[in-house]
Design a protein around this motif. Structure first.
Motif, PDB file in Angstrom:
ATOM      1  N   LEU A 112       0.845  -1.187   0.000  1.00 10.37           N
ATOM      2  CA  LEU A 112       0.000   0.000   0.000  1.00 10.37           C
ATOM      3  C   LEU A 112       0.882   1.240   0.000  1.00 10.37           C
ATOM      4  N   THR A 113       0.299   2.375  -0.324  1.00 10.45           N
ATOM      5  CA  THR A 113       1.002   3.645  -0.293  1.00 10.45           C
ATOM      6  C   THR A 113       0.535   4.425   0.926  1.00 10.45           C
ATOM      7  N   ALA A 114       1.478   4.965   1.674  1.00 10.36           N
ATOM      8  CA  ALA A 114       1.124   5.768   2.846  1.00 10.36           C
ATOM      9  C   ALA A 114       0.389   7.024   2.406  1.00 10.36           C
ATOM     10  N   ALA A 115      -0.555   7.462   3.222  1.00  7.80           N
ATOM     11  CA  ALA A 115      -1.307   8.692   2.961  1.00  7.80           C
ATOM     12  C   ALA A 115      -0.427   9.907   3.276  1.00  7.80           C
ATOM     13  N   PRO A 116      -0.775  11.083   2.749  1.00  5.98           N
ATOM     14  CA  PRO A 116       0.070  12.271   2.948  1.00  5.98           C
ATOM     15  C   PRO A 116       0.325  12.648   4.406  1.00  5.98           C
ATOM     16  N   TYR A 117      -0.625  12.370   5.299  1.00  9.30           N
ATOM     17  CA  TYR A 117      -0.470  12.743   6.703  1.00  9.30           C
ATOM     18  C   TYR A 117      -0.349  11.511   7.604  1.00  9.30           C
ATOM     19  N   ALA A 118       0.243  10.461   7.083  1.00 11.13           N
ATOM     20  CA  ALA A 118       0.381   9.197   7.824  1.00 11.13           C
ATOM     21  C   ALA A 118       1.241   9.343   9.072  1.00 11.13           C
ATOM     22  N   THR A 119       2.052  10.377   9.145  1.00 12.17           N
ATOM     23  CA  THR A 119       2.920  10.564  10.307  1.00 12.17           C
ATOM     24  C   THR A 119       2.194  11.201  11.495  1.00 12.17           C
ATOM     25  N   ASP A 120       0.932  11.564  11.326  1.00 14.91           N
ATOM     26  CA  ASP A 120       0.162  12.126  12.441  1.00 14.91           C
ATOM     27  C   ASP A 120       0.169  11.105  13.578  1.00 14.91           C
ATOM     28  N   PRO A 121       0.553  11.505  14.796  1.00  9.87           N
ATOM     29  CA  PRO A 121       0.622  10.551  15.908  1.00  9.87           C
ATOM     30  C   PRO A 121      -0.693   9.812  16.169  1.00  9.87           C
ATOM     31  N   LEU A 122      -1.831  10.441  15.888  1.00 10.65           N
ATOM     32  CA  LEU A 122      -3.105   9.748  16.085  1.00 10.65           C
ATOM     33  C   LEU A 122      -3.264   8.568  15.132  1.00 10.65           C
ATOM     34  N   CYS A 123      -2.601   8.611  13.977  1.00 12.60           N
ATOM     35  CA  CYS A 123      -2.669   7.472  13.056  1.00 12.60           C
ATOM     36  C   CYS A 123      -2.095   6.214  13.696  1.00 12.60           C
ATOM     37  N   ALA A 124      -1.036   6.377  14.455  1.00 12.98           N
ATOM     38  CA  ALA A 124      -0.457   5.213  15.146  1.00 12.98           C
ATOM     39  C   ALA A 124      -1.476   4.632  16.120  1.00 12.98           C
ATOM     40  N   SER A 125      -2.157   5.494  16.858  1.00 14.11           N
ATOM     41  CA  SER A 125      -3.181   5.024  17.807  1.00 14.11           C
ATOM     42  C   SER A 125      -4.317   4.311  17.090  1.00 14.11           C
ATOM     43  N   ILE A 126      -4.731   4.858  15.960  1.00 14.48           N
ATOM     44  CA  ILE A 126      -5.832   4.265  15.191  1.00 14.48           C
ATOM     45  C   ILE A 126      -5.443   2.890  14.675  1.00 14.48           C
ATOM     46  N   VAL A 127      -4.275   2.794  14.037  1.00 13.59           N
ATOM     47  CA  VAL A 127      -3.849   1.518  13.456  1.00 13.59           C
ATOM     48  C   VAL A 127      -3.610   0.466  14.537  1.00 13.59           C
ATOM     49  N   LEU A 128      -3.085   0.872  15.681  1.00  8.36           N
ATOM     50  CA  LEU A 128      -2.886  -0.088  16.768  1.00  8.36           C
ATOM     51  C   LEU A 128      -4.210  -0.589  17.335  1.00  8.36           C
ATOM     52  N   ALA A 129      -5.283   0.190  17.180  1.00  2.69           N
ATOM     53  CA  ALA A 129      -6.579  -0.182  17.746  1.00  2.69           C
ATOM     54  C   ALA A 129      -7.491  -0.946  16.778  1.00  2.69           C
ATOM     55  N   VAL A 130      -7.089  -1.089  15.511  1.00  2.00           N
ATOM     56  CA  VAL A 130      -7.967  -1.803  14.574  1.00  2.00           C
ATOM     57  C   VAL A 130      -8.033  -3.284  14.955  1.00  2.00           C
ATOM     58  N   PRO A 131      -9.163  -3.921  14.654  1.00  2.29           N
ATOM     59  CA  PRO A 131      -9.317  -5.329  15.042  1.00  2.29           C
ATOM     60  C   PRO A 131      -8.501  -6.279  14.158  1.00  2.29           C
ATOM     61  N   ASP A 132      -8.235  -7.470  14.686  1.00  4.00           N
ATOM     62  CA  ASP A 132      -7.545  -8.511  13.918  1.00  4.00           C
ATOM     63  C   ASP A 132      -8.461  -9.117  12.859  1.00  4.00           C
ATOM     64  N   LYS A 133      -9.766  -9.039  13.099  1.00  3.97           N
ATOM     65  CA  LYS A 133     -10.746  -9.516  12.122  1.00  3.97           C
ATOM     66  C   LYS A 133     -11.674  -8.364  11.783  1.00  3.97           C
ATOM     67  N   LEU A 134     -11.993  -8.239  10.522  1.00  4.88           N
ATOM     68  CA  LEU A 134     -12.950  -7.244  10.054  1.00  4.88           C
ATOM     69  C   LEU A 134     -14.084  -8.033   9.413  1.00  4.88           C
ATOM     70  N   GLY A 135     -15.203  -8.125  10.132  1.00  4.17           N
ATOM     71  CA  GLY A 135     -16.248  -9.043   9.694  1.00  4.17           C
ATOM     72  C   GLY A 135     -15.687 -10.454   9.771  1.00  4.17           C
ATOM     73  N   ASN A 136     -15.687 -11.165   8.645  1.00  2.00           N
ATOM     74  CA  ASN A 136     -15.125 -12.523   8.627  1.00  2.00           C
ATOM     75  C   ASN A 136     -13.741 -12.562   7.965  1.00  2.00           C
ATOM     76  N   LEU A 137     -13.127 -11.389   7.776  1.00  2.00           N
ATOM     77  CA  LEU A 137     -11.822 -11.298   7.114  1.00  2.00           C
ATOM     78  C   LEU A 137     -10.704 -11.184   8.143  1.00  2.00           C
ATOM     79  N   ASP A 138      -9.651 -11.987   7.965  1.00  2.67           N
ATOM     80  CA  ASP A 138      -8.490 -11.921   8.841  1.00  2.67           C
ATOM     81  C   ASP A 138      -7.565 -10.797   8.408  1.00  2.67           C
TER      82      ASP A 138
END
Length: 146
Positions: A20-46
């Motif tokens: 994937l390509t990083a978004a223009p503001y991917a270095t925003d510290p809140l992005c790290a918090s968001i990505v760390l909080a995403v689930p291991d499964k999204l619906g039935n997808l691993d």
């Protein structure tokens, strides 16, 4: 201890990974918090490994739901914007657009900085986007769809 590391390294190389390509503001510290909080499964997808900063993916490398944090925050729009609530009542406003070329659905948070974009391939249920509400809520909401 060396034997464990020697076994783990080859196994990690076999894990599915999507480029994937990083978004223009991917270095925003809140992005790290968001990505760390995403689930291991999204619906039935691993979850699968994503290659860029502030990204996540679920499914297969050929057919993945992808998330990029730090995209350009959308301004006022005439595109469909809807509040999607999860079972806890937490609500996130998403701009929802179907790409005419591919039929993929693109969900972009509205009124939150950093903004998050989720791409859902054609033929894949977008209902699982609700599973991202908790993680995305790390970015404070300053505007609403309506």
């Amino acid at each position: 201890m060396f034997a464990v590391a020697a076994v783990a390294a080859p196994l990690a190389a076999c894990a599915p990974s999507i480029s994937l390509t990083a978004a223009p503001y991917a270095t925003d510290p809140l992005c790290a918090s968001i990505v760390l909080a995403v689930p291991d499964k999204l619906g039935n997808l691993d979850r699968i490994t994503a290659s860029a900063q502030a990204t996540a993916a679920w499914g297969t490398t050929a057919q993945a739901v992808t998330l990029r944090c730090g995209v350009e925050p959308p301004g006022p729009t005439t595109d469909q914007c809807q509040a999607i609530a999860d079972v806890t009542g937490a609500s996130v406003d998403w701009i929802v657009v179907e790409e005419s070329r591919t039929g993929d659905w693109v969900f972009t948070t509205y009124g939150r900085t950093p903004a998050v974009e989720v791409r859902v391939p054609a033929g894949t249920s977008g209902a699982a986007v609700v599973d991202l509400n908790r993680a995305v809520s790390a970015a404070p909401q300053t505007r609403h769809c309506y």
